[in-house]
Design a protein around this motif. Structure first.
Motif, short mmCIF file in Angstrom:
data_model
loop_
_atom_site.label_atom_id
_atom_site.label_comp_id
_atom_site.label_asym_id
_atom_site.label_seq_id
_atom_site.Cartn_x
_atom_site.Cartn_y
_atom_site.Cartn_z
N LYS A 1 0.83 -1.21 0.00
CA LYS A 1 0.00 0.00 0.00
C LYS A 1 0.86 1.26 0.00
O LYS A 1 0.41 2.33 -0.41
CB LYS A 1 -0.87 0.00 1.26
N PHE A 2 2.11 1.15 0.50
CA PHE A 2 2.94 2.35 0.67
C PHE A 2 3.22 3.02 -0.67
O PHE A 2 3.51 2.36 -1.65
CB PHE A 2 4.25 1.99 1.37
N VAL A 3 3.15 4.35 -0.67
CA VAL A 3 3.46 5.10 -1.90
C VAL A 3 4.97 5.34 -1.97
O VAL A 3 5.67 5.25 -0.96
CB VAL A 3 2.67 6.44 -1.96
N GLU B 1 7.07 7.13 0.67
CA GLU B 1 7.13 6.64 2.05
C GLU B 1 8.37 5.77 2.25
O GLU B 1 8.77 5.03 1.35
CB GLU B 1 5.87 5.84 2.39
N PHE C 1 6.38 1.54 10.93
CA PHE C 1 6.26 2.89 10.36
C PHE C 1 5.61 3.86 11.34
O PHE C 1 5.06 4.89 10.95
CB PHE C 1 5.58 2.89 8.98
N ARG D 1 0.30 5.22 15.58
CA ARG D 1 -0.76 5.89 14.82
C ARG D 1 -1.55 6.85 15.73
O ARG D 1 -1.86 6.52 16.87
CB ARG D 1 -1.70 4.85 14.19
N ARG E 1 -11.54 7.34 8.91
CA ARG E 1 -11.11 6.26 8.00
C ARG E 1 -10.19 5.28 8.74
O ARG E 1 -9.28 5.69 9.46
CB ARG E 1 -10.38 6.85 6.80
N PRO F 1 -8.21 1.14 8.08
CA PRO F 1 -8.03 0.02 7.15
C PRO F 1 -9.19 -0.97 7.36
O PRO F 1 -9.80 -0.99 8.43
CB PRO F 1 -6.70 -0.61 7.58
N PHE G 1 -6.62 3.17 1.44
CA PHE G 1 -5.92 4.44 1.67
C PHE G 1 -5.94 5.33 0.43
O PHE G 1 -5.99 6.55 0.53
CB PHE G 1 -4.48 4.22 2.15
N THR H 1 3.08 8.17 7.52
CA THR H 1 1.96 8.16 6.59
C THR H 1 1.50 9.58 6.28
O THR H 1 1.31 9.96 5.12
CB THR H 1 0.76 7.38 7.19
N THR I 1 2.29 10.54 2.41
CA THR I 1 1.16 10.51 1.47
C THR I 1 0.61 11.91 1.19
O THR I 1 -0.34 12.05 0.41
CB THR I 1 0.00 9.66 2.03
O1 G3P Z 1 0.31 4.62 2.24
C1 G3P Z 1 -0.58 4.31 3.25
C2 G3P Z 1 0.12 3.78 4.50
O2 G3P Z 1 1.06 4.69 4.97
C3 G3P Z 1 -0.82 3.49 5.61
O3 G3P Z 1 -1.85 2.65 5.20
O4 G3P Z 1 -3.92 1.37 5.42
O5 G3P Z 1 -2.18 1.19 7.23
O6 G3P Z 1 -3.49 3.26 6.98
P1 G3P Z 1 -2.92 2.09 6.27
#
Ligand code: G3P
Length: 345
Positions: A48-50, A53, A161, A164, A184, A186, A207, A228, A232
């Motif tokens: 999922k990471f762009v 990141e 990473f 949160r 929002r 996951p 995401f 994140t 992002t």
């Molecule tokens: O690029 C998104 C990533 O940093 C976090 O994704 O789904 O864990 O919130 P998610």
């Protein structure tokens, strides 16, 4: 005449001996092409990471190193930003035996071995080291063995990473401040139950849809780590970070056990080594960047505030009783392990 014939015969014999491998070095060259007949295996890595990141950057480095070392017989191709299936869909690729590496939250592993959700439950760890020690414990090693029985080979659980927190329009200090806010998350039961307990109205969304989702008021905000928020550019649409630190942002790296068993010893060794080295590098960079990113985000107009941690701790306590599929007593075992880790530090 006789001498001429002898010369022709000698030349013929030499050519024959050479072509049959009469020379030792030549014989080695003969064997090589046969040993390389095996087809190159291409493994798709989906995340999922762009690209901006750190985890995506680390994964590119890991893949490049694997590809360099296993030149010709295995190639890892990295697909970032959800170009390929992620989350539950990515796990399906793994368990169906595809040449696939999935990089996503441990909660998606929890769909197969439910106790993984307990290992990354809310408000468990005070720092990265505690979690990294937990993933080395027998408790987690046994979960990895359970995963193997379900066809999943765990390569790493250590791609951190950051913790949160909430990213909303208004400041959040206590659970009541989240009342009525669509946040929002996951697509995961663990996240849904945690955010609900924290007072929010959790809304699962990929995401990739969060930025427009906020603009179109599908959601009011999100929860995520500094990595994140910065990577992002989601800070462009929400500017208030409330430091709840409620869940740990961490990815597991997994692949099919069947594919793993099909690899040769060298391939297995290189893959294991490079993902391990990558996890160390990723943690180091994450720790370094978190501080830098906070400063840069502040310069970009993002505000940070502390929250009433005790109130949030109380609010989430019951989350641990809401997973009927967890092994009875797993939370107590995790706490026992965590206390041992804390004593040793
Ligand atoms: O690029 C998104 C990533 O940093 C976090 O994704 O789904 O864990 O919130 P998610």
């Amino acid at each position: 005449m006789k001498r001429g014939l002898l010369k022709v015969l000698m030349t013929g014999l030499t050519i024959f001996l050479v072509s049959c491998g009469g020379n030792k070095d030549e014989s080695k060259q003969e064997v090589k092409p046969q040993a390389k007949v095996a087809e190159k295996r291409v493994m798709k890595l989906s995340t999922k990471f762009v690209e901006d990141e750190q985890t995506a950057k680390t994964l590119h480095i890991v893949a490049n190193k694997i590809n360099e070392r296993l030149k010709g017989n295995l190639e890892v191709q990295v697909f970032t930003g959800g170009q390929l299936p992620i989350g539950k869909d990515s796990m399906e690729q793994v368990v169906s035996g595809a040449n696939w590496i999935s990089v996503d939250g441990l909660n998606f592993l929890g769909d197969y071995v439910p106790d993984y959700n307990a290992v990354v439950g809310p408000m468990l760890y005070s720092n990265f080291d505690e979690y990294l020690a937990m993933t080395k414990s027998d408790l987690v090693k046994n979960l990895n063995l359970e995963a193997e029985k379900k066809g999943i080979k765990v390569l790493s659980l250590d791609y951190l990473f950051g913790f949160r927190s909430m990213l909303t329009e208004k400041e959040v200090k206590v659970p009541e401040d989240l009342k009525g806010l669509k946040i929002r998350v996951p697509n995961s039961q663990l996240y849904m139950l945690t955010l609900e307990a924290m007072g929010a109205n959790p809304t699962p969304l990929p995401f990739t849809e969060v930025y427009s989702g906020i603009q179109q008021k599908v959601v009011d905000g999100l929860e995520g780590s500094l990595m994140t928020i910065y990577g992002t550019k989601i800070y462009e649409v929400r500017k208030q970070v409330s430091l709840t630190n409620h869940l740990l942002g961490v990815s597991g790296i997994v692949m099919s056990k069947k594919v793993w068993d099909d690899l040769n010893d060298e391939q297995r060794m290189v893959i294991e080594e490079e993902f391990y080295n990558g996890s160390l590098y990723n943690t180091e960079e994450t720790i370094k960047l978190e501080g830098e990113y906070q400063k840069q985000l502040e310069e970009l107009g993002v505000k940070f505030n502390e929250v009433d941690s005790e109130a949030f701790n109380k609010a989430i306590a019951n989350v641990y009783n809401q997973f009927p599929k967890w092994t009875p007593g797993i939370y107590d075992k995790i706490m026992e392990e965590l206390n041992k880790i804390r004593e040793n530090n």
